[in-house]
Design a protein around this motif. Structure first.
Motif, PDB file in Angstrom:
ATOM      1  N   TYR A 174     -60.738 -41.866  31.842  1.00 22.93           N
ATOM      2  CA  TYR A 174     -59.534 -42.206  32.595  1.00 22.93           C
ATOM      3  C   TYR A 174     -58.332 -41.441  32.057  1.00 22.93           C
ATOM      4  O   TYR A 174     -58.190 -41.258  30.856  1.00 22.93           O
ATOM      5  CB  TYR A 174     -59.210 -43.699  32.445  1.00 22.93           C
ATOM      6  CG  TYR A 174     -60.278 -44.618  32.950  1.00 22.93           C
ATOM      7  CD1 TYR A 174     -60.256 -45.081  34.252  1.00 22.93           C
ATOM      8  CD2 TYR A 174     -61.298 -45.041  32.111  1.00 22.93           C
ATOM      9  CE1 TYR A 174     -61.232 -45.949  34.718  1.00 22.93           C
ATOM     10  CE2 TYR A 174     -62.282 -45.900  32.564  1.00 22.93           C
ATOM     11  CZ  TYR A 174     -62.246 -46.352  33.868  1.00 22.93           C
ATOM     12  OH  TYR A 174     -63.211 -47.207  34.321  1.00 22.93           O
ATOM     13  N   VAL A 175     -57.469 -41.050  32.975  1.00 24.26           N
ATOM     14  CA  VAL A 175     -56.137 -40.577  32.646  1.00 24.26           C
ATOM     15  C   VAL A 175     -55.208 -41.650  33.183  1.00 24.26           C
ATOM     16  O   VAL A 175     -55.403 -42.152  34.299  1.00 24.26           O
ATOM     17  CB  VAL A 175     -55.840 -39.219  33.301  1.00 24.26           C
ATOM     18  CG1 VAL A 175     -54.411 -38.775  33.002  1.00 24.26           C
ATOM     19  CG2 VAL A 175     -56.834 -38.177  32.834  1.00 24.26           C
TER      20      VAL A 175
ATOM     21  N   ASP B 198     -65.647 -36.501  33.328  1.00 26.59           N
ATOM     22  CA  ASP B 198     -66.018 -36.271  31.936  1.00 26.59           C
ATOM     23  C   ASP B 198     -64.772 -36.035  31.092  1.00 26.59           C
ATOM     24  O   ASP B 198     -63.659 -35.899  31.618  1.00 26.59           O
ATOM     25  CB  ASP B 198     -66.999 -35.102  31.799  1.00 26.59           C
ATOM     26  CG  ASP B 198     -66.461 -33.798  32.361  1.00 26.59           C
ATOM     27  OD1 ASP B 198     -65.318 -33.416  32.033  1.00 26.59           O
ATOM     28  OD2 ASP B 198     -67.176 -33.145  33.133  1.00 26.59           O
ATOM     29  N   ALA B 199     -64.966 -35.976  29.776  1.00 28.54           N
ATOM     30  CA  ALA B 199     -63.851 -35.847  28.837  1.00 28.54           C
ATOM     31  C   ALA B 199     -63.102 -34.530  29.004  1.00 28.54           C
ATOM     32  O   ALA B 199     -61.873 -34.497  28.902  1.00 28.54           O
ATOM     33  CB  ALA B 199     -64.362 -35.990  27.405  1.00 28.54           C
TER      34      ALA B 199
ATOM     35  N   ILE C 203     -59.133 -34.577  29.771  1.00 30.50           N
ATOM     36  CA  ILE C 203     -58.161 -33.982  28.848  1.00 30.50           C
ATOM     37  C   ILE C 203     -57.352 -32.891  29.543  1.00 30.50           C
ATOM     38  O   ILE C 203     -56.133 -32.793  29.360  1.00 30.50           O
ATOM     39  CB  ILE C 203     -58.871 -33.465  27.582  1.00 30.50           C
ATOM     40  CG1 ILE C 203     -59.412 -34.653  26.778  1.00 30.50           C
ATOM     41  CG2 ILE C 203     -57.938 -32.612  26.731  1.00 30.50           C
ATOM     42  CD1 ILE C 203     -60.391 -34.277  25.690  1.00 30.50           C
ATOM     43  N   ALA C 204     -58.018 -32.104  30.365  1.00 28.29           N
ATOM     44  CA  ALA C 204     -57.304 -31.062  31.116  1.00 28.29           C
ATOM     45  C   ALA C 204     -56.282 -31.681  32.064  1.00 28.29           C
ATOM     46  O   ALA C 204     -55.149 -31.193  32.177  1.00 28.29           O
ATOM     47  CB  ALA C 204     -58.298 -30.197  31.891  1.00 28.29           C
ATOM     48  N   ARG C 205     -56.667 -32.766  32.718  1.00 25.87           N
ATOM     49  CA  ARG C 205     -55.741 -33.434  33.640  1.00 25.87           C
ATOM     50  C   ARG C 205     -54.579 -34.066  32.881  1.00 25.87           C
ATOM     51  O   ARG C 205     -53.429 -33.991  33.325  1.00 25.87           O
ATOM     52  CB  ARG C 205     -56.495 -34.493  34.447  1.00 25.87           C
ATOM     53  CG  ARG C 205     -55.639 -35.262  35.426  1.00 25.87           C
ATOM     54  CD  ARG C 205     -55.087 -34.388  36.518  1.00 25.87           C
ATOM     55  NE  ARG C 205     -54.536 -35.251  37.564  1.00 25.87           N
ATOM     56  CZ  ARG C 205     -53.612 -34.873  38.422  1.00 25.87           C
ATOM     57  NH1 ARG C 205     -53.159 -33.633  38.414  1.00 25.87           N
ATOM     58  NH2 ARG C 205     -53.162 -35.710  39.328  1.00 25.87           N
TER      59      ARG C 205
ATOM     60  N   LEU D 269     -50.657 -33.255  33.585  1.00 22.24           N
ATOM     61  CA  LEU D 269     -49.638 -34.261  33.885  1.00 22.24           C
ATOM     62  C   LEU D 269     -48.516 -34.239  32.854  1.00 22.24           C
ATOM     63  O   LEU D 269     -47.340 -34.397  33.199  1.00 22.24           O
ATOM     64  CB  LEU D 269     -50.252 -35.660  33.949  1.00 22.24           C
ATOM     65  CG  LEU D 269     -51.230 -35.918  35.091  1.00 22.24           C
ATOM     66  CD1 LEU D 269     -51.777 -37.336  35.001  1.00 22.24           C
ATOM     67  CD2 LEU D 269     -50.597 -35.676  36.440  1.00 22.24           C
ATOM     68  N   LYS D 270     -48.844 -34.056  31.598  1.00 21.86           N
ATOM     69  CA  LYS D 270     -47.824 -34.007  30.555  1.00 21.86           C
ATOM     70  C   LYS D 270     -46.877 -32.829  30.748  1.00 21.86           C
ATOM     71  O   LYS D 270     -45.733 -32.875  30.308  1.00 21.86           O
ATOM     72  CB  LYS D 270     -48.466 -33.960  29.167  1.00 21.86           C
ATOM     73  CG  LYS D 270     -49.017 -35.298  28.735  1.00 21.86           C
ATOM     74  CD  LYS D 270     -49.570 -35.254  27.331  1.00 21.86           C
ATOM     75  CE  LYS D 270     -49.953 -36.642  26.869  1.00 21.86           C
ATOM     76  NZ  LYS D 270     -50.413 -36.661  25.478  1.00 21.86           N
ATOM     77  N   GLY D 271     -47.339 -31.790  31.421  1.00 26.54           N
ATOM     78  CA  GLY D 271     -46.501 -30.623  31.683  1.00 26.54           C
ATOM     79  C   GLY D 271     -45.610 -30.762  32.901  1.00 26.54           C
ATOM     80  O   GLY D 271     -44.745 -29.917  33.147  1.00 26.54           O
ATOM     81  N   TRP D 272     -45.824 -31.809  33.668  1.00 24.76           N
ATOM     82  CA  TRP D 272     -45.035 -32.021  34.885  1.00 24.76           C
ATOM     83  C   TRP D 272     -43.645 -32.549  34.564  1.00 24.76           C
ATOM     84  O   TRP D 272     -43.413 -33.166  33.529  1.00 24.76           O
ATOM     85  CB  TRP D 272     -45.725 -33.033  35.789  1.00 24.76           C
ATOM     86  CG  TRP D 272     -46.910 -32.515  36.530  1.00 24.76           C
ATOM     87  CD1 TRP D 272     -47.533 -31.298  36.381  1.00 24.76           C
ATOM     88  CD2 TRP D 272     -47.641 -33.212  37.538  1.00 24.76           C
ATOM     89  NE1 TRP D 272     -48.597 -31.218  37.237  1.00 24.76           N
ATOM     90  CE2 TRP D 272     -48.690 -32.372  37.959  1.00 24.76           C
ATOM     91  CE3 TRP D 272     -47.513 -34.471  38.109  1.00 24.76           C
ATOM     92  CZ2 TRP D 272     -49.589 -32.742  38.947  1.00 24.76           C
ATOM     93  CZ3 TRP D 272     -48.415 -34.846  39.092  1.00 24.76           C
ATOM     94  CH2 TRP D 272     -49.443 -33.988  39.510  1.00 24.76           C
TER      95      TRP D 272
END
Length: 96
Positions: A2-3, A56-57, A61-63, A67-70
């Motif tokens: 989950y993200v 998957d992980a 992590i990529a997602r 999102l953190k870069g948005w």
């Protein structure tokens, strides 16, 4: 995997994270509210307003990084599309 995005009561702060067990992770965040050495404790971010499932992980992590870069504005739009009222999500009753 989950993200997820948490906010505080006044919705002034957003926290983005990733986990393989969202229920457990939310419990950990809510029990760490007093720990001012940690972001979620310092800013009292323990209200779940957004989450998504990733297969998957690696993808989770990529997602999370994406999102953190948005910008805040882009994150607000994502949350509003998913959860228009920004009500704290209870995973046991969420119908999405």
């Amino acid at each position: 995997m989950y993200v997820y995005i948490l906010t505080n009561q006044t919705q002034t702060v957003l926290y983005t994270g990733v986990t393989n067990d969202l229920t457990r992770r939310l419990y950990e965040h809510s029990n760490g509210r007093g720990d001012v050495d940690k972001f979620t404790g310092k800013y009292q971010t323990d209200l779940l307003v957004y989450f998504e499932v990733c297969p998957d992980a690696i993808q989770a992590i990529a997602r999370e990084k994406q999102l953190k870069g948005w910008t805040r504005q882009k994150k607000d739009a994502l949350i509003s599309a998913f959860n228009p009222t920004w009500q704290a999500i209870d995973l046991e009753t969420w119908a999405g």
